[in-house]
Motif scaffolding. Structure first.
Motif, PDB file in Angstrom:
ATOM      1  N   THR A 151      -7.072   5.098  -3.339  1.00 53.00           N
ATOM      2  CA  THR A 151      -8.295   4.757  -2.607  1.00 53.00           C
ATOM      3  C   THR A 151      -8.328   3.281  -2.250  1.00 53.00           C
ATOM      4  O   THR A 151      -8.690   2.914  -1.117  1.00 53.00           O
ATOM      5  CB  THR A 151      -9.532   5.119  -3.458  1.00 53.00           C
ATOM      6  OG1 THR A 151      -9.480   6.506  -3.770  1.00 53.00           O
ATOM      7  CG2 THR A 151     -10.816   4.809  -2.728  1.00 53.00           C
ATOM      8  N   MET A 152      -7.922   2.407  -3.180  1.00 50.45           N
ATOM      9  CA  MET A 152      -7.875   0.971  -2.887  1.00 50.45           C
ATOM     10  C   MET A 152      -6.832   0.677  -1.808  1.00 50.45           C
ATOM     11  O   MET A 152      -7.060  -0.174  -0.936  1.00 50.45           O
ATOM     12  CB  MET A 152      -7.567   0.178  -4.150  1.00 50.45           C
ATOM     13  CG  MET A 152      -8.712   0.105  -5.120  1.00 50.45           C
ATOM     14  SD  MET A 152      -8.420  -1.013  -6.483  1.00 50.45           S
ATOM     15  CE  MET A 152      -7.336  -0.031  -7.506  1.00 50.45           C
ATOM     16  N   ALA A 153      -5.687   1.361  -1.850  1.00 53.93           N
ATOM     17  CA  ALA A 153      -4.648   1.131  -0.856  1.00 53.93           C
ATOM     18  C   ALA A 153      -5.107   1.563   0.525  1.00 53.93           C
ATOM     19  O   ALA A 153      -4.862   0.858   1.518  1.00 53.93           O
ATOM     20  CB  ALA A 153      -3.376   1.877  -1.253  1.00 53.93           C
ATOM     21  N   VAL A 154      -5.783   2.692   0.620  1.00 53.91           N
ATOM     22  CA  VAL A 154      -6.281   3.158   1.915  1.00 53.91           C
ATOM     23  C   VAL A 154      -7.348   2.207   2.441  1.00 53.91           C
ATOM     24  O   VAL A 154      -7.359   1.872   3.634  1.00 53.91           O
ATOM     25  CB  VAL A 154      -6.819   4.598   1.787  1.00 53.91           C
ATOM     26  CG1 VAL A 154      -7.589   5.011   3.032  1.00 53.91           C
ATOM     27  CG2 VAL A 154      -5.685   5.558   1.536  1.00 53.91           C
ATOM     28  N   ALA A 155      -8.231   1.730   1.571  1.00 55.12           N
ATOM     29  CA  ALA A 155      -9.251   0.768   1.993  1.00 55.12           C
ATOM     30  C   ALA A 155      -8.613  -0.529   2.481  1.00 55.12           C
ATOM     31  O   ALA A 155      -9.054  -1.114   3.482  1.00 55.12           O
ATOM     32  CB  ALA A 155     -10.212   0.481   0.842  1.00 55.12           C
ATOM     33  N   ALA A 156      -7.546  -0.974   1.812  1.00 55.60           N
ATOM     34  CA  ALA A 156      -6.858  -2.189   2.251  1.00 55.60           C
ATOM     35  C   ALA A 156      -6.197  -1.978   3.611  1.00 55.60           C
ATOM     36  O   ALA A 156      -6.204  -2.872   4.462  1.00 55.60           O
ATOM     37  CB  ALA A 156      -5.808  -2.594   1.205  1.00 55.60           C
ATOM     38  N   LEU A 157      -5.632  -0.800   3.827  1.00 55.88           N
ATOM     39  CA  LEU A 157      -5.016  -0.519   5.125  1.00 55.88           C
ATOM     40  C   LEU A 157      -6.060  -0.458   6.236  1.00 55.88           C
ATOM     41  O   LEU A 157      -5.788  -0.866   7.365  1.00 55.88           O
ATOM     42  CB  LEU A 157      -4.233   0.786   5.060  1.00 55.88           C
ATOM     43  CG  LEU A 157      -2.903   0.718   4.322  1.00 55.88           C
ATOM     44  CD1 LEU A 157      -2.287   2.107   4.208  1.00 55.88           C
ATOM     45  CD2 LEU A 157      -1.943  -0.218   5.030  1.00 55.88           C
ATOM     46  N   VAL A 158      -7.237   0.041   5.926  1.00 56.08           N
ATOM     47  CA  VAL A 158      -8.300   0.060   6.929  1.00 56.08           C
ATOM     48  C   VAL A 158      -8.685  -1.356   7.310  1.00 56.08           C
ATOM     49  O   VAL A 158      -8.902  -1.660   8.483  1.00 56.08           O
ATOM     50  CB  VAL A 158      -9.517   0.854   6.394  1.00 56.08           C
ATOM     51  CG1 VAL A 158     -10.734   0.644   7.273  1.00 56.08           C
ATOM     52  CG2 VAL A 158      -9.177   2.331   6.294  1.00 56.08           C
ATOM     53  N   VAL A 159      -8.746  -2.250   6.332  1.00 58.20           N
ATOM     54  CA  VAL A 159      -9.101  -3.641   6.609  1.00 58.20           C
ATOM     55  C   VAL A 159      -8.029  -4.320   7.455  1.00 58.20           C
ATOM     56  O   VAL A 159      -8.316  -5.075   8.376  1.00 58.20           O
ATOM     57  CB  VAL A 159      -9.347  -4.417   5.297  1.00 58.20           C
ATOM     58  CG1 VAL A 159      -9.495  -5.899   5.551  1.00 58.20           C
ATOM     59  CG2 VAL A 159     -10.572  -3.863   4.600  1.00 58.20           C
ATOM     60  N   ILE A 160      -6.774  -4.012   7.155  1.00 55.78           N
ATOM     61  CA  ILE A 160      -5.662  -4.612   7.906  1.00 55.78           C
ATOM     62  C   ILE A 160      -5.692  -4.096   9.328  1.00 55.78           C
ATOM     63  O   ILE A 160      -5.516  -4.768  10.287  1.00 55.78           O
ATOM     64  CB  ILE A 160      -4.321  -4.303   7.244  1.00 55.78           C
ATOM     65  CG1 ILE A 160      -4.226  -5.027   5.913  1.00 55.78           C
ATOM     66  CG2 ILE A 160      -3.152  -4.684   8.130  1.00 55.78           C
ATOM     67  CD1 ILE A 160      -3.033  -4.628   5.086  1.00 55.78           C
TER      68      ILE A 160
END
Length: 79
Positions: free
Chosen positions: A70-79
């Motif tokens: 979940t944290m990785a997907v959220a980080a990818l959304v921000v990128i």
């Protein structure tokens, strides 16, 4: 406990928001200083991640695979 207009307010996510903001600030400052040192910014951010993760200070544990994803997907959304 924070008081807002005389009413006590305590949000359970206060610590997580503070930690996330501190990590974001650390990443931005690290990326900015990486340019001066001639080091790719990605290496600095990865180094910060390793320092706070299981390999370093163990401030963030990735034992929960679902939370890590979940944290990785959220980080990818921000990128």
């Amino acid at each position: 406990m924070t008081t807002l207009a005389g009413i006590g307010v305590h949000l359970p996510a206060d610590g997580a928001i503070l930690a996330g903001g501190a990590l974001l600030l650390l990443g931005v400052l690290g990326s900015a200083s990486a340019g001066r040192l001639g080091v790719p910014a990605v290496l600095v951010v990865l180094g910060i991640g390793m320092a706070i993760g299981d390999d370093g200070l163990d401030l963030v544990s990735f034992a929960d695979v679902g939370a890590a994803q979940t944290m990785a997907v959220a980080a990818l959304v921000v990128i």
